[in-house]
Scaffold this motif. Structure first.
Motif, PDB file in Angstrom:
ATOM      1  N   MET A  13       1.420  -7.655  -2.362  1.00  0.00           N
ATOM      2  CA  MET A  13      -0.001  -8.007  -2.749  1.00  0.00           C
ATOM      3  C   MET A  13      -0.431  -6.899  -3.928  1.00  0.00           C
ATOM      4  O   MET A  13       0.120  -6.136  -4.158  1.00  0.00           O
ATOM      5  CB  MET A  13      -0.856  -7.275  -1.568  1.00  0.00           C
ATOM      6  CG  MET A  13      -0.524  -8.316  -0.250  1.00  0.00           C
ATOM      7  SD  MET A  13      -1.322  -7.351   1.215  1.00  0.00           S
ATOM      8  CE  MET A  13      -0.971  -8.625   2.601  1.00  0.00           C
ATOM      9  N   ASP A  14      -1.404  -7.434  -4.627  1.00  0.00           N
ATOM     10  CA  ASP A  14      -1.788  -6.431  -5.624  1.00  0.00           C
ATOM     11  C   ASP A  14      -2.645  -5.372  -5.142  1.00  0.00           C
ATOM     12  O   ASP A  14      -2.813  -5.543  -3.873  1.00  0.00           O
ATOM     13  CB  ASP A  14      -2.649  -7.304  -6.627  1.00  0.00           C
ATOM     14  CG  ASP A  14      -3.822  -8.295  -6.247  1.00  0.00           C
ATOM     15  OD1 ASP A  14      -4.554  -7.799  -5.324  1.00  0.00           O
ATOM     16  OD2 ASP A  14      -4.158  -9.023  -6.788  1.00  0.00           O
ATOM     17  N   GLU A  15      -3.435  -4.651  -6.017  1.00  0.00           N
ATOM     18  CA  GLU A  15      -4.187  -3.459  -5.631  1.00  0.00           C
ATOM     19  C   GLU A  15      -5.492  -3.801  -4.865  1.00  0.00           C
ATOM     20  O   GLU A  15      -5.766  -3.077  -4.180  1.00  0.00           O
ATOM     21  CB  GLU A  15      -4.524  -2.673  -6.773  1.00  0.00           C
ATOM     22  CG  GLU A  15      -3.302  -1.857  -7.486  1.00  0.00           C
ATOM     23  CD  GLU A  15      -2.526  -2.613  -8.209  1.00  0.00           C
ATOM     24  OE1 GLU A  15      -2.857  -3.818  -8.408  1.00  0.00           O
ATOM     25  OE2 GLU A  15      -1.337  -2.159  -8.852  1.00  0.00           O
ATOM     26  N   SER A  48       2.049 -11.009   9.034  1.00  0.00           N
ATOM     27  CA  SER A  48       1.315 -12.220   9.379  1.00  0.00           C
ATOM     28  C   SER A  48       0.129 -11.975  10.038  1.00  0.00           C
ATOM     29  O   SER A  48      -0.759 -12.839  10.222  1.00  0.00           O
ATOM     30  CB  SER A  48       2.413 -13.006  10.403  1.00  0.00           C
ATOM     31  OG  SER A  48       2.865 -11.977  11.294  1.00  0.00           O
ATOM     32  N   ALA A  49       0.095 -10.518  10.789  1.00  0.00           N
ATOM     33  CA  ALA A  49      -0.935 -10.277  11.609  1.00  0.00           C
ATOM     34  C   ALA A  49      -2.195 -10.237  10.794  1.00  0.00           C
ATOM     35  O   ALA A  49      -3.457 -10.117  11.568  1.00  0.00           O
ATOM     36  CB  ALA A  49      -0.664  -9.091  12.375  1.00  0.00           C
ATOM     37  N   THR A  50      -1.980  -9.713   9.632  1.00  0.00           N
ATOM     38  CA  THR A  50      -3.440  -9.494   8.866  1.00  0.00           C
ATOM     39  C   THR A  50      -3.558 -10.620   7.681  1.00  0.00           C
ATOM     40  O   THR A  50      -4.538 -10.610   6.921  1.00  0.00           O
ATOM     41  CB  THR A  50      -3.075  -8.172   8.065  1.00  0.00           C
ATOM     42  OG1 THR A  50      -2.095  -8.089   7.300  1.00  0.00           O
ATOM     43  CG2 THR A  50      -3.334  -6.979   9.007  1.00  0.00           C
ATOM     44  N   THR A 266       0.518  -2.193  -1.676  1.00  0.00           N
ATOM     45  CA  THR A 266      -0.634  -2.666  -1.000  1.00  0.00           C
ATOM     46  C   THR A 266      -0.613  -3.134   0.388  1.00  0.00           C
ATOM     47  O   THR A 266       0.295  -3.996   0.743  1.00  0.00           O
ATOM     48  CB  THR A 266      -1.769  -3.222  -1.834  1.00  0.00           C
ATOM     49  OG1 THR A 266      -1.985  -2.970  -2.920  1.00  0.00           O
ATOM     50  CG2 THR A 266      -3.027  -3.598  -1.029  1.00  0.00           C
ATOM     51  N   LEU A 267      -1.282  -2.610   1.347  1.00  0.00           N
ATOM     52  CA  LEU A 267      -1.220  -3.101   2.821  1.00  0.00           C
ATOM     53  C   LEU A 267      -2.576  -3.351   3.177  1.00  0.00           C
ATOM     54  O   LEU A 267      -3.405  -2.738   2.564  1.00  0.00           O
ATOM     55  CB  LEU A 267      -0.492  -2.084   3.546  1.00  0.00           C
ATOM     56  CG  LEU A 267       0.993  -1.705   3.442  1.00  0.00           C
ATOM     57  CD1 LEU A 267       1.172  -0.280   3.949  1.00  0.00           C
ATOM     58  CD2 LEU A 267       1.969  -2.382   4.266  1.00  0.00           C
ATOM     59  N   THR A 272      -1.602   1.340   7.150  1.00  0.00           N
ATOM     60  CA  THR A 272      -1.982   2.653   6.006  1.00  0.00           C
ATOM     61  C   THR A 272      -0.839   3.019   5.365  1.00  0.00           C
ATOM     62  O   THR A 272       0.212   2.931   5.666  1.00  0.00           O
ATOM     63  CB  THR A 272      -2.513   3.891   6.836  1.00  0.00           C
ATOM     64  OG1 THR A 272      -1.700   4.267   7.490  1.00  0.00           O
ATOM     65  CG2 THR A 272      -4.030   3.618   7.256  1.00  0.00           C
ATOM     66  N   PRO A 273      -0.947   3.531   4.195  1.00  0.00           N
ATOM     67  CA  PRO A 273       0.223   4.140   3.240  1.00  0.00           C
ATOM     68  C   PRO A 273       1.069   4.865   3.712  1.00  0.00           C
ATOM     69  O   PRO A 273       0.769   5.737   4.974  1.00  0.00           O
ATOM     70  CB  PRO A 273      -0.641   4.914   1.979  1.00  0.00           C
ATOM     71  CG  PRO A 273      -1.880   4.127   1.936  1.00  0.00           C
ATOM     72  CD  PRO A 273      -2.440   3.986   3.661  1.00  0.00           C
TER      73      PRO A 273
END
Length: 304
Positions: A13-15, A48-50, A266-267, A272-273
């Protein structure tokens, strides 16, 4: 048959949290170059959960398009609602994917009868081959061997990804299913032992950042050269473990960015990071096993 090192692919994912097709293309090319036998798109490691259903379907279809027939694609289609699992599965009919990976229903804690009826309903809704996915530590329910052997009698349930780490499961199931039923480990730390006991391969988190090494390990194991396979596995063991020091895919996504395979780690919340402490340890491990710095990976990457 599906076999060898199958990657549980991260979803880049991007930022801003949008799917990054440029990084996805880079990842796919990296796996093709390094001999990964298949890609699981939008499984647990693919977040998949998000992702909502539309995003979920789009990522699978984009992955299919970018792969362009060069590597088999398996779609994650699991849900805790049977109707949603059916809906996701039917979206991929005649799409080009080779199978669906369907996780046990999470949160609901169904009985073994409920699990059987869940997978039976999905199986009967589509002609697509189905791979069962058992990971009790994340779902809160365990698909027991007796239920697996019952499900294996259904025509398009072709195998299981067993992620309990319990090596006795392969014996308990194997004696009651047909010879062509596929056994795939879902646990990198025990995958070699799993293959030594008759498993066909692993759906691997580690392969996201060590694709060449996991391919070599699995190829040796499938040739029954367990001595040399174990040499590679011992070198990777510390990586297998650190990638689960915090919830998957937090560490592996950070590592993929660190070595230059994706542009951002990115998550989406509630993920979280990666903590600074694990970053420090993981950086040292990447250096120690030769996966760092960035330019060491670039030689494996070619444009489509």
């Amino acid at each position: 048959m599906l076999k060898g090192s199958i990657v549980a692919l991260i979803t880049p994912m991007d930022e801003k949290g949008k799917i990054c097709q440029k990084s996805l293309k880079k990842l796919i090319n990296y796996h093709i170059k390094n001999g990964t036998s298949a890609i699981v798109s939008v499984g647990t490691t693919g977040e998949s959960a998000t992702l909502n259903q539309e995003e979920h379907s789009n990522v699978v279809m984009i992955t299919l398009d970018l792969a362009d027939g060069r590597i088999p694609i398996i779609a994650g289609t699991g849900s805790n609602a049977t109707a949603e699992g059916i809906s996701l599965t039917k979206r991929f009919e005649k799409s080009g994917i080779i199978a669906c990976l369907t996780v046990t229903p999470y949160y609901n804690k169904p009985t073994q009868t409920g699990l059987y009826q869940h997978f039976k309903a999905i199986s009967e809704s589509s002609e697509l081959p189905q791979i069962l996915y058992n990971v009790p530590t994340r779902t809160g329910c365990d698909l027991l061997p007796k239920t697996v052997t019952k499900l294996a009698k259904l025509k398009n349930i072709i195998g299981i990804k067993e992620a309990t780490g319990d090596l006795s499961r392969i014996h308990l199931i194997k004696q009651f299913v047909k010879n062509d039923f596929i056994f795939i480990s879902g646990d990198d730390t025990t995958a070699l032992d799993f293959m030594q006991l008759g498993g066909n391969g692993v759906i691997s988190v580690t392969a996201n950042i060590a694709a060449k090494e996991m391919t070599e390990l699995c190829n040796l194991a499938l040739k029954k050269d367990f001595y040399n396979a174990r040499i590679i596995n011992q070198r990777l063991m510390i990586l297998h473990k650190i990638l689960f020091n915090e919830p998957n895919p937090i560490p592996v996504k950070w590592a993929a960015k660190k070595i230059g395979l994706i542009s951002s780690d990115t998550l989406r919340l509630p993920m979280t990071p990666l903590s600074p402490y694990t970053q420090m340890i993981l950086t040292k491990i990447l250096k120690d096993i030769g996966l760092y710095p960035n330019n060491m990976q670039e030689k494996y990457i070619k444009k489509k």
